[in-house]
Scaffold this motif. Sequence first.
Motif, PDB file in Angstrom:
ATOM      1  N   LEU A 416       0.821  -1.213   0.000  1.00  0.00           N
ATOM      2  CA  LEU A 416       0.000   0.000   0.000  1.00  0.00           C
ATOM      3  C   LEU A 416       0.860   1.270   0.000  1.00  0.00           C
ATOM      4  O   LEU A 416       0.609   2.220  -0.732  1.00  0.00           O
ATOM      5  CB  LEU A 416      -0.955   0.015   1.199  1.00  0.00           C
ATOM      6  N   GLU A 417       1.921   1.250   0.849  1.00  0.00           N
ATOM      7  CA  GLU A 417       2.745   2.443   0.939  1.00  0.00           C
ATOM      8  C   GLU A 417       3.378   2.811  -0.398  1.00  0.00           C
ATOM      9  O   GLU A 417       3.367   3.970  -0.817  1.00  0.00           O
ATOM     10  CB  GLU A 417       3.835   2.255   1.980  1.00  0.00           C
ATOM     11  N   ALA A 418       3.911   1.793  -1.070  1.00  0.00           N
ATOM     12  CA  ALA A 418       4.540   2.051  -2.365  1.00  0.00           C
ATOM     13  C   ALA A 418       3.491   2.561  -3.359  1.00  0.00           C
ATOM     14  O   ALA A 418       3.756   3.453  -4.167  1.00  0.00           O
ATOM     15  CB  ALA A 418       5.194   0.782  -2.896  1.00  0.00           C
ATOM     16  N   HIS A 419       2.305   1.990  -3.243  1.00  0.00           N
ATOM     17  CA  HIS A 419       1.218   2.386  -4.127  1.00  0.00           C
ATOM     18  C   HIS A 419       0.850   3.868  -3.903  1.00  0.00           C
ATOM     19  O   HIS A 419       0.721   4.647  -4.842  1.00  0.00           O
ATOM     20  CB  HIS A 419       0.005   1.479  -3.863  1.00  0.00           C
ATOM     21  N   VAL A 420       0.714   4.231  -2.634  1.00  0.00           N
ATOM     22  CA  VAL A 420       0.375   5.618  -2.299  1.00  0.00           C
ATOM     23  C   VAL A 420       1.494   6.562  -2.755  1.00  0.00           C
ATOM     24  O   VAL A 420       1.246   7.625  -3.324  1.00  0.00           O
ATOM     25  CB  VAL A 420       0.104   5.767  -0.781  1.00  0.00           C
ATOM     26  N   ASP A 421       2.748   6.137  -2.518  1.00  0.00           N
ATOM     27  CA  ASP A 421       3.885   6.938  -2.975  1.00  0.00           C
ATOM     28  C   ASP A 421       3.778   7.196  -4.471  1.00  0.00           C
ATOM     29  O   ASP A 421       4.031   8.310  -4.949  1.00  0.00           O
ATOM     30  CB  ASP A 421       5.209   6.214  -2.694  1.00  0.00           C
ATOM     31  N   GLN A 422       3.415   6.162  -5.182  1.00  0.00           N
ATOM     32  CA  GLN A 422       3.321   6.294  -6.637  1.00  0.00           C
ATOM     33  C   GLN A 422       2.235   7.310  -7.024  1.00  0.00           C
ATOM     34  O   GLN A 422       2.418   8.126  -7.920  1.00  0.00           O
ATOM     35  CB  GLN A 422       3.025   4.919  -7.281  1.00  0.00           C
ATOM     36  N   ILE A 423       1.127   7.261  -6.290  1.00  0.00           N
ATOM     37  CA  ILE A 423       0.050   8.222  -6.553  1.00  0.00           C
ATOM     38  C   ILE A 423       0.552   9.651  -6.331  1.00  0.00           C
ATOM     39  O   ILE A 423       0.350  10.543  -7.144  1.00  0.00           O
ATOM     40  CB  ILE A 423      -1.178   7.927  -5.658  1.00  0.00           C
ATOM     41  N   TYR A 424       1.245   9.834  -5.201  1.00  0.00           N
ATOM     42  CA  TYR A 424       1.811  11.149  -4.930  1.00  0.00           C
ATOM     43  C   TYR A 424       2.728  11.590  -6.061  1.00  0.00           C
ATOM     44  O   TYR A 424       2.649  12.693  -6.568  1.00  0.00           O
ATOM     45  CB  TYR A 424       2.599  11.129  -3.619  1.00  0.00           C
ATOM     46  N   ARG A 425       3.621  10.662  -6.428  1.00  0.00           N
ATOM     47  CA  ARG A 425       4.620  10.979  -7.446  1.00  0.00           C
ATOM     48  C   ARG A 425       3.925  11.416  -8.743  1.00  0.00           C
ATOM     49  O   ARG A 425       4.247  12.437  -9.317  1.00  0.00           O
ATOM     50  CB  ARG A 425       5.501   9.754  -7.684  1.00  0.00           C
ATOM     51  N   ASP A 426       2.928  10.623  -9.171  1.00  0.00           N
ATOM     52  CA  ASP A 426       2.235  10.919 -10.424  1.00  0.00           C
ATOM     53  C   ASP A 426       1.532  12.277 -10.378  1.00  0.00           C
ATOM     54  O   ASP A 426       1.638  13.080 -11.301  1.00  0.00           O
ATOM     55  CB  ASP A 426       1.168   9.847 -10.716  1.00  0.00           C
ATOM     56  N   HIS A 427       0.811  12.495  -9.282  1.00  0.00           N
ATOM     57  CA  HIS A 427       0.046  13.738  -9.197  1.00  0.00           C
ATOM     58  C   HIS A 427       0.958  14.960  -9.102  1.00  0.00           C
ATOM     59  O   HIS A 427       0.692  15.990  -9.691  1.00  0.00           O
ATOM     60  CB  HIS A 427      -0.923  13.696  -8.021  1.00  0.00           C
ATOM     61  N   ILE A 428       2.036  14.822  -8.339  1.00  0.00           N
ATOM     62  CA  ILE A 428       2.959  15.954  -8.216  1.00  0.00           C
ATOM     63  C   ILE A 428       3.607  16.248  -9.566  1.00  0.00           C
ATOM     64  O   ILE A 428       3.726  17.394  -9.981  1.00  0.00           O
ATOM     65  CB  ILE A 428       4.015  15.689  -7.119  1.00  0.00           C
ATOM     66  N   THR A 429       3.999  15.188 -10.264  1.00  0.00           N
ATOM     67  CA  THR A 429       4.609  15.378 -11.579  1.00  0.00           C
ATOM     68  C   THR A 429       3.638  16.087 -12.521  1.00  0.00           C
ATOM     69  O   THR A 429       3.997  17.047 -13.206  1.00  0.00           O
ATOM     70  CB  THR A 429       4.993  14.007 -12.195  1.00  0.00           C
TER      71      THR A 429
END
Length: 463
Positions: A416-429
């Motif tokens: 889950l954590e990696a998944h959430v990190d990925q969401i953050y990364r995508d949205h910030i980008t």
Amino acid sequence: MSPDVAAPTPKLLVVDDEPSMRDMLRIVLRRDGYDVTVASNGREALAAMEHGFFDLLLTDIRLPDIDGVQVLREAKVRHRDTVALMMTAYASTETAVEAMRLGAADYFIKPFNMDELRLKVRSHLEARRLRVENVLLKRVLETSHSFENIVGRSPAMLEIFSMVETIAATPSTVLVTGESGTGKDLIARAIHAHSLRKDHPFVALNCGAVPETLLESELFGHMRGAFTGADANKKGLIEAAERGTVFLDEIGEMNATMQVKLLRVLQERRFRRLGGTDEVHADIRVIAATNQDLTKAVAEGRFREDLFYRINVIQIHLPPLRDRREDIPLIAARFLDRFAERLGKRVRGISQEAMALIEAYAWPGNVRELENAIERAVALERTETVLPESLPPHVRAGGDRSPVQVAKLPEGAFDLEAHVDQIYRDHITEALAKAGGVQVRAAELLGMTFRSFRYYAKKFNLR
Ligand SMILES: Nc1ncnc2c1ncn2[C@@H]1O[C@H](COP(=O)(O)OP(=O)(O)OP(=O)(O)O)[C@@H](O)[C@H]1O
Ligand SMILES: [Mg+2]
């Protein structure tokens, strides 16, 4: 309005129980050409107001009978646009802040500099005169669709254009508010360009983008040796802007210590360089901007109330683009011309179908997002008119795009954590791309504070 009719002599009411102060004010203000009436207590003041109208009320807060705040209240009931200036002998500014809330225009802490008071009286009366005239001016201005390079024909924008013209000439501090990309920067520059300070510098500082530790030295400058790395004396922005305008962008991001220091500059027009002993006088006009709700920040204790009142003398609020849709085609057309010329393309218009999509879209990033979309469309377009295909996908998709996906636990191993990190990364980008790389704006698009944005951007190594 017509120049051959002399303006009537402004009428002032001065209220102070201290005879020497009262006499001094009467003498000085009469010499400045005003019609001055004096009162030595609250009751006398109220009686004077019964008999006549005053353009300006100057009252001590502490009076022997009814206090000055009450006098202010009565004055405002009688005439809403009477300018009220308060005087107080107490270092505590609580009552003064209360008075500002009730509509006082300014306050002076005794002992004050008489010349400063004369200047304030003059500028407040001038601003009031302009406000009154502005009502007449507005009718003349009704046809204007473009001001400087600011385009708009919505009633809200027309009002802002005439407001800018009116207040430009005054020395008053202006607070420009509005969502990211609504044109706050542009308005601040227009105010400066129309002011008497226009031949002097316009200096902008983004309080959110400068690290807290550097903000003070940026603004006030420093003396050699003030801190490690300060190997020479350096002028701050306030000195650089001498006789011009300082634009404090993202003022809501300023920390508590800086807020106190800024308040002092606004109050006393003097400051000290970092590590310096001499006081420097600051002849500047301040324009501040924010996309935050500062009243909320005040209520939450994140922004000083006294500073808020000092800044919020005149407020210009820029509505989001979605609330002034009639401006959209006009602004889009302006950008089309600009980018067609800049990119050397023969794109001459926007197709009806594309325009319908542009007008229907919500533009959360406001004018800046529209600007980016048009630039992209012009760059991509292979015909002479912008077709829907050249618009960004989310504009083309209309209002029914939902960025939020419903969570479904995948089969097998899941982090889950990696998944959430990925969401953050995508949205910030994505937000960074949409905001043209400007972090403060990207944060705004994500509904994040700049502080937490910076945290995540650093965590994921995004620039
Ligand atoms: N009414 C307008 N007409 C033409 N161009 C505009 C208008 N409003 C904004 N723009 C353009 O849109 C862009 C964004 O405007 P600006 O930088 O002034 O917004 P802002 O409110 O300061 O945004 P932020 O809060 O992100 O700093 C700029 O390129 C500006 O020139
Ligand atoms: Mg800006």
